[in-house]
Design a protein around this motif. Structure first.
Motif, PDB file in Angstrom:
ATOM      1  N   VAL A 223       0.825  -1.212   0.000  1.00 39.39           N
ATOM      2  CA  VAL A 223       0.000   0.000   0.000  1.00 39.39           C
ATOM      3  C   VAL A 223       0.857   1.259   0.000  1.00 39.39           C
ATOM      4  O   VAL A 223       0.594   2.217  -0.741  1.00 39.39           O
ATOM      5  N   MET A 224       1.908   1.273   0.813  1.00 38.97           N
ATOM      6  CA  MET A 224       2.708   2.478   1.006  1.00 38.97           C
ATOM      7  C   MET A 224       3.898   2.558   0.067  1.00 38.97           C
ATOM      8  O   MET A 224       4.484   3.629  -0.128  1.00 38.97           O
ATOM      9  N   GLY A 225       4.282   1.407  -0.522  1.00 40.61           N
ATOM     10  CA  GLY A 225       5.359   1.415  -1.490  1.00 40.61           C
ATOM     11  C   GLY A 225       6.743   1.434  -0.907  1.00 40.61           C
ATOM     12  O   GLY A 225       7.727   1.527  -1.649  1.00 40.61           O
ATOM     13  N   ASN A 226       6.877   1.307   0.401  1.00 40.81           N
ATOM     14  CA  ASN A 226       8.196   1.428   1.022  1.00 40.81           C
ATOM     15  C   ASN A 226       8.218   0.629   2.315  1.00 40.81           C
ATOM     16  O   ASN A 226       7.442   0.905   3.229  1.00 40.81           O
ATOM     17  N   ALA A 227       9.101  -0.368   2.401  1.00 46.44           N
ATOM     18  CA  ALA A 227       9.188  -1.194   3.599  1.00 46.44           C
ATOM     19  C   ALA A 227       9.635  -0.384   4.808  1.00 46.44           C
ATOM     20  O   ALA A 227       9.265  -0.694   5.947  1.00 46.44           O
ATOM     21  N   PHE A 228      10.422   0.673   4.591  1.00 42.85           N
ATOM     22  CA  PHE A 228      10.862   1.511   5.708  1.00 42.85           C
ATOM     23  C   PHE A 228       9.694   2.296   6.293  1.00 42.85           C
ATOM     24  O   PHE A 228       9.732   2.687   7.453  1.00 42.85           O
ATOM     25  N   ALA A 229       8.679   2.551   5.485  1.00 47.50           N
ATOM     26  CA  ALA A 229       7.481   3.221   5.996  1.00 47.50           C
ATOM     27  C   ALA A 229       6.615   2.242   6.770  1.00 47.50           C
ATOM     28  O   ALA A 229       5.988   2.609   7.778  1.00 47.50           O
ATOM     29  N   ALA A 230       6.550   0.991   6.316  1.00 47.02           N
ATOM     30  CA  ALA A 230       5.722  -0.012   6.987  1.00 47.02           C
ATOM     31  C   ALA A 230       6.374  -0.527   8.271  1.00 47.02           C
ATOM     32  O   ALA A 230       5.661  -0.892   9.221  1.00 47.02           O
ATOM     33  N   PHE A 231       7.700  -0.534   8.324  1.00 47.38           N
ATOM     34  CA  PHE A 231       8.410  -1.155   9.444  1.00 47.38           C
ATOM     35  C   PHE A 231       8.058  -0.556  10.809  1.00 47.38           C
ATOM     36  O   PHE A 231       7.751  -1.303  11.745  1.00 47.38           O
ATOM     37  N   PRO A 232       8.102   0.768  10.983  1.00 42.31           N
ATOM     38  CA  PRO A 232       7.777   1.290  12.317  1.00 42.31           C
ATOM     39  C   PRO A 232       6.341   1.014  12.732  1.00 42.31           C
ATOM     40  O   PRO A 232       6.059   0.831  13.927  1.00 42.31           O
ATOM     41  N   ILE A 233       5.427   0.954  11.772  1.00 44.65           N
ATOM     42  CA  ILE A 233       4.024   0.700  12.111  1.00 44.65           C
ATOM     43  C   ILE A 233       3.851  -0.725  12.632  1.00 44.65           C
ATOM     44  O   ILE A 233       3.314  -0.949  13.720  1.00 44.65           O
ATOM     45  N   MET A 234       4.305  -1.713  11.857  1.00 42.19           N
ATOM     46  CA  MET A 234       4.097  -3.106  12.231  1.00 42.19           C
ATOM     47  C   MET A 234       5.004  -3.544  13.376  1.00 42.19           C
ATOM     48  O   MET A 234       4.599  -4.356  14.212  1.00 42.19           O
ATOM     49  N   LEU A 257      13.747 -10.471   9.715  1.00 43.73           N
ATOM     50  CA  LEU A 257      12.797 -11.202   8.876  1.00 43.73           C
ATOM     51  C   LEU A 257      11.537 -10.387   8.628  1.00 43.73           C
ATOM     52  O   LEU A 257      10.883 -10.543   7.590  1.00 43.73           O
ATOM     53  N   GLY A 258      11.193  -9.511   9.566  1.00 42.05           N
ATOM     54  CA  GLY A 258      10.067  -8.613   9.319  1.00 42.05           C
ATOM     55  C   GLY A 258      10.361  -7.644   8.190  1.00 42.05           C
ATOM     56  O   GLY A 258       9.522  -7.420   7.300  1.00 42.05           O
ATOM     57  N   MET A 259      11.558  -7.090   8.189  1.00 43.99           N
ATOM     58  CA  MET A 259      11.937  -6.180   7.104  1.00 43.99           C
ATOM     59  C   MET A 259      12.007  -6.917   5.772  1.00 43.99           C
ATOM     60  O   MET A 259      11.569  -6.403   4.728  1.00 43.99           O
ATOM     61  N   LEU A 260      12.535  -8.144   5.778  1.00 49.59           N
ATOM     62  CA  LEU A 260      12.581  -8.928   4.548  1.00 49.59           C
ATOM     63  C   LEU A 260      11.175  -9.220   4.033  1.00 49.59           C
ATOM     64  O   LEU A 260      10.946  -9.249   2.814  1.00 49.59           O
ATOM     65  N   SER A 261      10.232  -9.420   4.927  1.00 49.83           N
ATOM     66  CA  SER A 261       8.842  -9.619   4.503  1.00 49.83           C
ATOM     67  C   SER A 261       8.295  -8.358   3.862  1.00 49.83           C
ATOM     68  O   SER A 261       7.534  -8.419   2.887  1.00 49.83           O
ATOM     69  N   GLY A 262       8.691  -7.214   4.395  1.00 47.27           N
ATOM     70  CA  GLY A 262       8.289  -5.965   3.761  1.00 47.27           C
ATOM     71  C   GLY A 262       8.872  -5.823   2.376  1.00 47.27           C
ATOM     72  O   GLY A 262       8.197  -5.374   1.444  1.00 47.27           O
ATOM     73  N   PHE A 263      10.123  -6.261   2.207  1.00 47.31           N
ATOM     74  CA  PHE A 263      10.747  -6.195   0.885  1.00 47.31           C
ATOM     75  C   PHE A 263      10.017  -7.088  -0.117  1.00 47.31           C
ATOM     76  O   PHE A 263      10.005  -6.808  -1.318  1.00 47.31           O
ATOM     77  N   CYS A 264       9.414  -8.175   0.364  1.00 43.88           N
ATOM     78  CA  CYS A 264       8.600  -9.007  -0.530  1.00 43.88           C
ATOM     79  C   CYS A 264       7.427  -8.195  -1.072  1.00 43.88           C
ATOM     80  O   CYS A 264       7.060  -8.326  -2.246  1.00 43.88           O
ATOM     81  N   GLY A 265       6.831  -7.367  -0.215  1.00 44.60           N
ATOM     82  CA  GLY A 265       5.773  -6.484  -0.685  1.00 44.60           C
ATOM     83  C   GLY A 265       6.281  -5.459  -1.681  1.00 44.60           C
ATOM     84  O   GLY A 265       5.583  -5.082  -2.624  1.00 44.60           O
ATOM     85  N   THR A 266       7.524  -5.014  -1.496  1.00 49.81           N
ATOM     86  CA  THR A 266       8.128  -4.065  -2.431  1.00 49.81           C
ATOM     87  C   THR A 266       8.145  -4.621  -3.855  1.00 49.81           C
ATOM     88  O   THR A 266       7.920  -3.897  -4.826  1.00 49.81           O
ATOM     89  N   LEU A 267       8.409  -5.907  -3.980  1.00 47.82           N
ATOM     90  CA  LEU A 267       8.495  -6.533  -5.297  1.00 47.82           C
ATOM     91  C   LEU A 267       7.137  -6.661  -5.983  1.00 47.82           C
ATOM     92  O   LEU A 267       7.078  -6.988  -7.165  1.00 47.82           O
ATOM     93  N   LEU A 268       6.051  -6.377  -5.250  1.00 47.81           N
ATOM     94  CA  LEU A 268       4.709  -6.625  -5.777  1.00 47.81           C
ATOM     95  C   LEU A 268       3.903  -5.365  -6.034  1.00 47.81           C
ATOM     96  O   LEU A 268       2.721  -5.462  -6.394  1.00 47.81           O
TER      97      LEU A 268
END
Length: 320
Positions: A223-234, A257-268
Motif C-alpha cells: 500500500v505504502m510502497g516502502n518497507a521503511f514506511a511499513a516497518f515502524p508501524i508493524m 525477517l520482518g523487514m525482509l517480509s516488507g521487501f517481498c511487498g516491495t516486489l509486488l
C-alpha cells in the motif's frame, strides 16, 4: 565530519541538474513548471535540514501541486537510438564496469571503514558510513562511465534529464513514503493497528503472531510502497509488544525477517517506484507491470520462507 547533511547535498545534485536543464530549454512548453518541480525536490534534499519544517512542508505541497497540474516534459536533444546501439556494440561487456563499481565501492567502504575513520581521523559519522560509501560509489561509477564512453559535451546532463523525465514524479515517492512512515509512527498508528488486529485475531502463538506480522509488513509495504514506511508501524504495533515481549522472540530475527517480509511487498507494488517503475522507464518497456510480473513468484516464495523461518527459529522453547 560527513553526515546526512553532506549526503543530502550530494543527492540534490541530480534533481538540481534536471531543473537547470529544464530552465535552459527554450523550446519546452512547460519548462518553468518542470524546473520548479525538480528545483523544489533538490531543495528538500540539499537544504531541508536547515529549513523550517513549515518551509519543507510547503515545498512538498508545491511538488504535489506541480505534479497534479502535469509536468509533460518536452523531448530532449541527445544521442539517438542508433548511436546508443553502436556504442553498445563497441564497448560490449565493459559497459557493466560502472554498474559493478557502485556496489563494490559501497561494500568496500562499509566493511573497510566501519567506524568512519580514515588514517585514524574520524571523517564520517559511523551510522552513515554505508550511505557515504554509496555516494562515493556513485561518483566512481559516473567517473568510469565518462572515462569509458567519453560522451560529447552536454550529453550527460541531457541523458540525466531524459531518464528523470521518463520516470517523472514517482522518483520522489521513496522519500515521501519513508517520511510518511515516520509520521505514522509518531502519530501512534502502530498501536491502532495492534488494537485492531487483537480485536479480530487471537495472537497467542508464535505461528499466528508471525503470520500477522509478516503478512502485515508485506501488505503495508504494498500500500505504502516502502518497507521503511511499513516497518515502524508493524514493528511497534505487533513485533515489539507481541512477538518480542509477550512471546519471547529474538529481537534481531524479528526485525530482520520482518523487514525482509516488507521487501517481498516491495516486489509486488507499483508504488515502489525506484524498484518497479524506474527499470520500466530505463529499459523503455511497453508493459508498465513487466517487472512486477517477473518478481511476483519470487516474492511469494520468499515471503513464505520468511514466515516459516521466523516461526520456527526465533522462539526457542516456545510451543508453536
Amino acid at each position: 565530519m560527513i553526515g546526512l547533511d553532506a549526503i543530502g547535498l550530494a543527492a540534490a545534485a541530480l534533481p538540481a541538474t534536471v531543473a537547470l536543464h529544464h530552465a535552459l530549454d527554450r523550446h519546452g512548453a512547460r519548462r518553468w513548471r518542470n524546473a520548479a518541480f525538480w528545483a523544489a525536490f533538490a531543495t528538500t534534499l540539499g537544504a531541508g535540514p536547515w529549513l523550517p519544517d513549515l518551509a519543507n512542508g510547503c515545498l512538498v505541497l508545491a511538488m504535489v501541486a506541480l505534479a497534479t497540474l502535469g509536468l509533460r516534459p518536452g523531448a530532449v536533444t541527445s544521442s539517438d537510438e542508433t548511436t546508443r546501439a553502436a556504442g553498445a556494440r563497441r564497448w560490449g561487456a565493459r559497459l557493466f564496469l560502472p554498474a559493478l563499481a557502485l556496489p563494490l565501492v559501497t561494500l568496500g567502504g562499509t566493511l573497510g571503514l566501519p567506524d568512519g575513520r580514515i588514517a585514524g581521523i574520524a571523517l564520517i559519522e559511523p551510522k552513515q558510513v554505508t550511505l557515504a560509501a554509496l555516494v562515493a560509489g556513485a561518483a566512481v561509477a559516473l567517473g568510469l562511465a565518462l572515462l569509458l564512453t567519453r560522451p560529447p559535451r552536454g550529453t550527460t546532463p541531457a541523458e540525466t534529464r531524459r531518464l528523470a523525465d521518463g520516470i517523472g514524479w514517482p522518483m520522489i515517492l521513496p522519500q515521501m513514503l519513508a517520511a510518511l512512515g515516520g509520521v505514522f509512527a509518531l502519530a501512534g498508528v502502530g498501536k491502532v493497528v495492534a488494537d485492531g488486529v487483537l480485536g479480530v485475531v487471537a495472537v497467542d502463538t508464535p505461528l499466528v503472531a508471525t503470520l500477522v506480522y509478516c503478512l502485515g509488513m508485506a501488505l503495508f509495504t504494498i500500500v505504502m510502497g516502502n518497507a521503511f514506511a511499513a516497518f515502524p508501524i508493524m514493528t511497534l504495533g505487533i513485533g515489539v509488544p507481541i512477538l518480542i515481549h509477550k512471546l519471547g522472540g529474538d529481537p534481531a530475527a524479528v526485525a530482520a525477517l520482518g523487514m525482509l517480509s516488507g521487501f517481498c511487498g516491495t516486489l509486488l507494488t507499483p508504488m515502489a517506484a525506484n524498484f518497479n517503475i524506474v527499470p520500466v522507464a530505463a529499459l523503455e518497456l511497453r508493459d508498465r507491470f513487466a517487472v512486477i510480473r517477473v518478481q511476483a513468484p519470487t516474492a511469494i516464495l520468499l515471503l513464505a520462507f520468511n514466515i516459516a523461518a521466523l516461526a520456527l527459529l526465533a522462539f526457542p522453547g516456545t510451543p508453536r
